[in-house]
Structure formats: structure tokens, C-alpha cells
Design a protein around this motif. Structure first.
Motif, PDB file in Angstrom:
ATOM      1  N   ASP A  51      -3.929   1.094   6.216  1.00  0.00           N
ATOM      2  CA  ASP A  51      -3.389   1.496   4.913  1.00  0.00           C
ATOM      3  C   ASP A  51      -2.261   0.541   4.537  1.00  0.00           C
ATOM      4  O   ASP A  51      -1.192   0.570   5.147  1.00  0.00           O
ATOM      5  CB  ASP A  51      -2.889   2.943   4.983  1.00  0.00           C
ATOM      6  CG  ASP A  51      -2.275   3.417   3.675  1.00  0.00           C
ATOM      7  OD1 ASP A  51      -2.669   2.889   2.614  1.00  0.00           O
ATOM      8  OD2 ASP A  51      -1.406   4.310   3.713  1.00  0.00           O
ATOM      9  N   ILE A  52      -2.511  -0.301   3.539  1.00  0.00           N
ATOM     10  CA  ILE A  52      -1.548  -1.319   3.107  1.00  0.00           C
ATOM     11  C   ILE A  52      -0.564  -0.722   2.099  1.00  0.00           C
ATOM     12  O   ILE A  52      -0.968  -0.021   1.181  1.00  0.00           O
ATOM     13  CB  ILE A  52      -2.263  -2.517   2.457  1.00  0.00           C
ATOM     14  CG1 ILE A  52      -3.332  -3.094   3.390  1.00  0.00           C
ATOM     15  CG2 ILE A  52      -1.255  -3.577   2.038  1.00  0.00           C
ATOM     16  CD1 ILE A  52      -2.806  -3.841   4.576  1.00  0.00           C
ATOM     17  N   ALA A  53       0.731  -1.046   2.266  1.00  0.00           N
ATOM     18  CA  ALA A  53       1.784  -0.504   1.408  1.00  0.00           C
ATOM     19  C   ALA A  53       1.707   1.018   1.429  1.00  0.00           C
ATOM     20  O   ALA A  53       1.597   1.681   0.404  1.00  0.00           O
ATOM     21  CB  ALA A  53       1.673  -1.045  -0.016  1.00  0.00           C
ATOM     22  N   THR A  54       1.791   1.555   2.617  1.00  0.00           N
ATOM     23  CA  THR A  54       1.566   2.985   2.845  1.00  0.00           C
ATOM     24  C   THR A  54       2.608   3.876   2.191  1.00  0.00           C
ATOM     25  O   THR A  54       2.371   5.055   1.967  1.00  0.00           O
ATOM     26  CB  THR A  54       1.508   3.267   4.359  1.00  0.00           C
ATOM     27  OG1 THR A  54       1.061   4.602   4.587  1.00  0.00           O
ATOM     28  CG2 THR A  54       2.863   3.057   5.025  1.00  0.00           C
ATOM     29  N   ASP A  77       4.190  -1.149   5.662  1.00  0.00           N
ATOM     30  CA  ASP A  77       4.992  -1.215   4.445  1.00  0.00           C
ATOM     31  C   ASP A  77       6.211  -2.086   4.714  1.00  0.00           C
ATOM     32  O   ASP A  77       6.641  -2.240   5.865  1.00  0.00           O
ATOM     33  CB  ASP A  77       5.439   0.192   4.021  1.00  0.00           C
ATOM     34  CG  ASP A  77       5.785   0.269   2.543  1.00  0.00           C
ATOM     35  OD1 ASP A  77       4.950   0.780   1.769  1.00  0.00           O
ATOM     36  OD2 ASP A  77       6.877  -0.180   2.148  1.00  0.00           O
ATOM     37  N   GLY A 105       2.163  -6.627   3.764  1.00  0.00           N
ATOM     38  CA  GLY A 105       0.707  -6.586   3.654  1.00  0.00           C
ATOM     39  C   GLY A 105       0.058  -7.921   3.358  1.00  0.00           C
ATOM     40  O   GLY A 105      -1.137  -8.100   3.589  1.00  0.00           O
ATOM     41  N   CYS A 120      -5.544   0.467  -0.106  1.00  0.00           N
ATOM     42  CA  CYS A 120      -4.262   0.109  -0.719  1.00  0.00           C
ATOM     43  C   CYS A 120      -4.143   0.843  -2.049  1.00  0.00           C
ATOM     44  O   CYS A 120      -4.879   0.548  -2.993  1.00  0.00           O
ATOM     45  CB  CYS A 120      -4.161  -1.402  -0.924  1.00  0.00           C
ATOM     46  SG  CYS A 120      -2.598  -1.933  -1.689  1.00  0.00           S
ATOM     47  N   PHE A 124      -1.423  -3.079  -5.098  1.00  0.00           N
ATOM     48  CA  PHE A 124      -2.134  -4.353  -5.196  1.00  0.00           C
ATOM     49  C   PHE A 124      -1.641  -5.241  -6.339  1.00  0.00           C
ATOM     50  O   PHE A 124      -1.521  -6.463  -6.171  1.00  0.00           O
ATOM     51  CB  PHE A 124      -3.643  -4.127  -5.316  1.00  0.00           C
ATOM     52  CG  PHE A 124      -4.439  -5.400  -5.220  1.00  0.00           C
ATOM     53  CD1 PHE A 124      -4.514  -6.101  -4.023  1.00  0.00           C
ATOM     54  CD2 PHE A 124      -5.108  -5.903  -6.321  1.00  0.00           C
ATOM     55  CE1 PHE A 124      -5.232  -7.285  -3.921  1.00  0.00           C
ATOM     56  CE2 PHE A 124      -5.841  -7.085  -6.236  1.00  0.00           C
ATOM     57  CZ  PHE A 124      -5.896  -7.775  -5.035  1.00  0.00           C
ATOM     58  N   TRP A 137      -7.339  -9.727   4.231  1.00  0.00           N
ATOM     59  CA  TRP A 137      -7.738  -8.381   4.633  1.00  0.00           C
ATOM     60  C   TRP A 137      -9.189  -8.346   5.087  1.00  0.00           C
ATOM     61  O   TRP A 137      -9.532  -7.637   6.034  1.00  0.00           O
ATOM     62  CB  TRP A 137      -7.520  -7.412   3.477  1.00  0.00           C
ATOM     63  CG  TRP A 137      -6.088  -7.238   3.074  1.00  0.00           C
ATOM     64  CD1 TRP A 137      -4.975  -7.745   3.704  1.00  0.00           C
ATOM     65  CD2 TRP A 137      -5.609  -6.527   1.931  1.00  0.00           C
ATOM     66  NE1 TRP A 137      -3.839  -7.389   3.029  1.00  0.00           N
ATOM     67  CE2 TRP A 137      -4.184  -6.643   1.941  1.00  0.00           C
ATOM     68  CE3 TRP A 137      -6.213  -5.812   0.909  1.00  0.00           C
ATOM     69  CZ2 TRP A 137      -3.383  -6.050   0.952  1.00  0.00           C
ATOM     70  CZ3 TRP A 137      -5.429  -5.229  -0.070  1.00  0.00           C
ATOM     71  CH2 TRP A 137      -4.030  -5.348  -0.043  1.00  0.00           C
ATOM     72  N   LEU A 149      -9.216  -0.071  -3.304  1.00  0.00           N
ATOM     73  CA  LEU A 149      -7.962  -0.243  -4.042  1.00  0.00           C
ATOM     74  C   LEU A 149      -7.857   0.808  -5.140  1.00  0.00           C
ATOM     75  O   LEU A 149      -8.865   1.187  -5.749  1.00  0.00           O
ATOM     76  CB  LEU A 149      -7.893  -1.629  -4.698  1.00  0.00           C
ATOM     77  CG  LEU A 149      -8.192  -2.853  -3.837  1.00  0.00           C
ATOM     78  CD1 LEU A 149      -8.253  -4.094  -4.726  1.00  0.00           C
ATOM     79  CD2 LEU A 149      -7.149  -3.015  -2.749  1.00  0.00           C
TER      80      LEU A 149
END
Length: 282
Positions: A51-54, A77, A105, A120, A124, A137, A149
Motif C-alpha cells: 500500500d503506497i502512501a498509506t 509513507d 513510494g 495507492c 498518485f 512498482w 489507483l
């Protein structure tokens, strides 16, 4: 651990550490769209999920609950305070299949072919090099894995539309409001996925409308100070007098009042929901 971030990312981390982390979980709209992202993909027992930028863990925690006693979700994050809150929430829920890492990320390093899903929500459009980021990714995805996304469209929030209008009336361009322009259509998201060698499963817009109080909408004036990766030129406000800035702020608030109803100010909440897949042959 302290992350080594470029000036843009450092300022962005400070925004979330010092401002957004205080009331992030009070936003009723965020759980709607993070849930929508999770339910748009198939979470299977044993899945490895990134999980990107959670943030405070909306996506990661829901995924961990769906995984049950198997699999793992990793949330990353750049904001220390957001990660701290995510860990507190996961601990309170006694989740054992989740971990959070302080990481950028766009500059992360995981083994190739290690995740079934990479998700994400919201962040994004803030990425500097979107095609390169998707390619990075994709390396971490197992063949046949998915990238999902979910991000706000530039017409999603009335207060942002009004803010852009006021600034443009005064001949001011704030780069923050141009960030989503690189991914502001279905076609552009579609092209980004293809350029990153991802199969397009779907790219579509949705609406998650909600009301916001006038006072909450007025607070979004602070978006004018949001950092931007577009350039490192001095902020346009550095050339303006305090009186000029206060005049624009007053105009912003006055314009917002025109949109006020007994329920509050309506935001249509238009978002992009995007899903791409890594070829099984990669």
C-alpha cells in the motif's frame, strides 16, 4: 529513522506531519474511496500486498482484515506522524499480518516479483515521474499481479475549483493545482499504464458526492501553500503584500458562500479508479 527526501517531498512530509495528521481520520470522504479501491480488486488469502502512501492505514488495514490469518500487507509513507497513527490503529485491532514502513513510494526497494497487489489511494497525482513510478512498482509485482489507483479528479472539490478561479483572476498560477493535469483524463491514465507495460483492466471515473461545511471549505485556502514538484521557483505569494493575499482570501471565502446550502457545500467527489495488470509472461 529519518528519510532522505528531496525538498519537495520534505515539504510534503511536513504538511502531513504538522497539519494533515491531526484530523486526517475525521474526513468522512476518505474511507469511502479507500474502501472503493479495495473492493475493486480481489483480495485472496495468502496475498502479499503493498500500500503506497498509506497515510493512517485506511487501505492497508482493510486489506489486512480481508486477508485473515494469512498473507501480508505492507504500508509505506513519507510522514512519520501518519505512520505512527497507522501503527496505533493496527495494534488496537490486534492485526498481525500488517507492517508499516517510513519510505518514499517513488524510491522504494523490494525484491522483484514479490507482491500480488500494489495499491495507492489519493497520492498518485503527487508523484513526480508517474510513468517511471509505475514501472518501478511493476517490478515488484508478481507476473499477473495488479496495480490499483484511486485519485481525485480536478473537478472533485468545489473549494479547489473556487480557489483556482480566484487565483487565476489575479494572474497567479499555483503549481499544486496543475499536478493532476498530467492524469486528468481516462485516456491519460490508459496511456500511462500502457507506457509502463501494464495491461489495462479498467480506467473509469466515479462520483462520491458529499457535503462539507462552509467553515471546513474555507480552511482549504491553505492549499495555496502546498508544495509542488513542478519547479522550485519562489512561491508567487512572496511577491505579494499581506494586504493583497488577505484580499484574495476574502474573495475566496465570499465566492464559497455562494455555493452554501442548508446541508453545506456540495462536492461531487469525482475520482479516477484505475486497475492495471502485469503480464504473466514478464
Amino acid at each position: 529513522m529519518k528519510l532522505k527526501l528531496d525538498p519537495y517531498k520534505q515539504k510534503l512530509a511536513e504538511v502531513y506531519d504538522n497539519d494533515r495528521s491531526q484530523n486526517y481520520d475525521q474526513n468522512q470522504w476518505l474511507p469511502q474511496i479507500t474502501h472503493r479501491l479495495v473492493e475493486s480488486v480481489e483480495i485472496k488469502p495468502g496475498n502479499q500486498v503493498l500500500d503506497i502512501a498509506t497515510g493512517t492505514g485506511h487501505v492497508a488495514i482493510e486489506v489486512a482484515q480481508l486477508l485473515g490469518n494469512s498473507g501480508l500487507v505492507v504500508g509505506v509513507d513519507i510522514s512519520t506522524k501518519m505512520i505512527e497513527k497507522a501503527r496505533e490503529k493496527a495494534t488496537a485491532l490486534k492485526l498481525k499480518n500488517i507492517e508499516f514502513q517510513l519510505a518514499d513510494g517513488e524510491n522504494i526497494n523490494f525484491p522483484d516479483n514479490s507482491f500480488d497487489l500494489i495499491l495507492c489511494a489519493n497520492a498518485f497525482p503527487l508523484m513526480i515521474n508517474k510513468e517511471a513510478t509505475l514501472r518501478l512498482w511493476s517490478k515488484f509485482l508478481k507476473p499477473g499481479g495488479f496495480i490499483g489507483l484511486h485519485s481525485i479528479a480536478e473537478t472533485g472539490f468545489t473549494n479547489i475549483i473556487v480557489l483556482k478561479k480566484i487565483l487565476e483572476n489575479h494572474g497567479i498560477n499555483i503549481d499544486f493545482f496543475q499536478l493532476s493535469n498530467t492524469v486528468n483524463t481516462i485516456e491519460k491514465y490508459d496511456n500511462l499504464l500502457r507506457q509502463a507495460n501494464l495491461e489495462v483492466i479498467f480506467v473509469k471515473t466515479e462520483t462520491h458526492g458529499s457535503y462539507r461545511s462552509l467553515e471546513e471549505a474555507k480552511k482549504k485556502w491553505n492549499l495555496v501553500y502546498y508544495p509542488s514538484p513542478v519547479n522550485n521557483n519562489p512561491h508567487p505569494f512572496t511577491k505579494l503584500s499581506t494586504e493583497k493575499i488577505e484580499q484574495m482570501k476574502a474573495e475566496f471565502e465570499l465566492e464559497l458562500e455562494k455555493f452554501t446550502t442548508p446541508e453545506g457545500i456540495w462536492n461531487n467527489g469525482t475520482t479516477f479508479l484505475v486497475l492495471g495488470r502485469k503480464s504473466v509472461s514478464q
